[in-house]
Design an enzyme around this catalytic site. Structure first.
Site: not given
Ligand SMILES: [Zn+2]
Length: 350
Positions: A176, A206, A229
């Site tokens: 991630d 983010e 994502d």
């Molecule tokens: Zn993320």
């Protein structure tokens, strides 16, 4: 399709705490420059690589967003014995800090370990309590005078973990969202004939609230948006069938909604149709907690964008052992390329 694990490893392992994305940004710029018509960096640090549409008389713009930052920490205090206190940048489960190695990014990179109170000296009451992030400190194994030569309050800290392959999966910190950075770069390599102008945007911050994507979408003013994502794959022991969100190895995930966005029904339908046409395996994704750049992409342009997201199923999210399946990664690249090439073949007015 084979996944270029060597490149993915390089992208996952490089540092980029929220607000401190310079190293990953420099790598992204180097990788996307030969693949784009133009590369810009805005004042917040978002990288925007533009690839012009081949048959685009109306100048329609598609923003594709993948965030470059990773959850990390910032040094808040150096104590008299050289131990560091820190604040978290992004959402951490405190128990996952136990026994971790980190790298403090000061004048020099220094390895640190996340220290906490040993169980031997905990009272029964302390043993029964869940840890808090403030229970931890960073031990650099150096006295204060030595630490202060290299480290200052305000320096970022990132987690230390190498990418490895396990079966058909990859495992690392920061899957991630570096897997999405990788997917977007691989898609730019494969994209021959985009329908509209593609703004491949590598966003900052983010993990602390979609800050980069908001600014980038405001500047780009896109007609269409696709965020990339990771999403939860809770396909593990103890999970009920309805709790899984997604499953590893079952294909790329087409987002229907997350906690901050209801994806445009047309974009969802277009993605499903495109995947089916190209025989790309996909699964639906509904994430009821947690937001993504999709929110910024959808709402920060002047008239909003017709937006959705391609998600990569990931186990053990926000831990240093995040796991994704190579087939899902390959499917995500294929779906993104197909969508960008065929976006003009869908009736968006219905
Ligand atoms: Zn993320």
């Amino acid at each position: 399709m084979d996944v270029n694990v060597k490149l993915l490893k390089q992208i996952c392992e490089i540092a980029g705490a929220p607000g401190f994305e310079k190293r990953v940004r420099d790598l992204v710029i180097e990788l996307v420059t030969p693949l784009s018509d133009e590369v810009k960096v805005d004042n917040l640090g978002n990288v925007i690589a533009v690839k012009k549409g081949k048959k685009n008389p109306d100048g329609k713009r598609v923003m594709v967003a993948a965030h470059m930052d990773e959850i990390g920490f910032i040094v808040t205090h150096i104590d008299d014995n050289g131990f560091l206190r820190f604040h978290t940048l992004g959402g951490f489960d405190p128990k996952t800090l136990t026994a971790q190695r980190v790298i403090v990014r000061g004048k020099k990179d220094l390895i640190g370990v996340m220290g906490s109170k040993p169980i031997h000296v905990m009272s029964q009451e302390e043993r029964n309590k869940l840890p808090k992030t403030t229970d931890f400190f960073i031990d650099l194994g150096m006295p204060k005078e030595e630490v202060e030569k290299y480290i200052s309050v305000g320096d970022p800290v990132t987690r230390d973990r190498e990418l490895i392959e396990m079966g058909d999966c990859v495992n690392c910190k920061s899957i991630d969202n570096r897997v999405a950075v990788f997917i977007l770069i691989e898609a730019l390599k494969k994209l021959k004939n985009p329908a509209y102008d593609v703004y491949a945007t590598f966003t900052v911050q983010e993990e602390v609230g979609i800050r980069g994507a908001n600014v980038a979408a405001h500047g780009i003013n896109p007609d269409f948006g696709i965020a990339l994502d990771t999403t939860i794959a809770f396909d593990v022991p103890g999970a009920q069938a309805h709790e899984k969100v997604t499953e590893l190895g079952k294909g790329t995930a087409i987002k229907i909604m997350d906690a901050m966005t209801i994806c445009d029904y047309r974009m969802v339908e277009f993605m499903k149709q495109t995947a089916d046409k190209k025989k790309i395996t996909w699964q639906p994704e509904i994430l009821t907690a947690g937001g993504t750049d999709t929110a910024g992409v959808q709402r920060m342009g002047k008239q909003g964008a017709i937006a959705g997201a391609i998600s990569i199923p990931t186990r053990h999210l926000h831990q240093v052992i995040e796991m994704a399946h190579k087939k899902d990664i390959a499917d995500s690249i294929s779906l993104l390329v197909a969508c960008l090439e065929q976006m003009d073949s869908y009736d968006w007015k219905h």
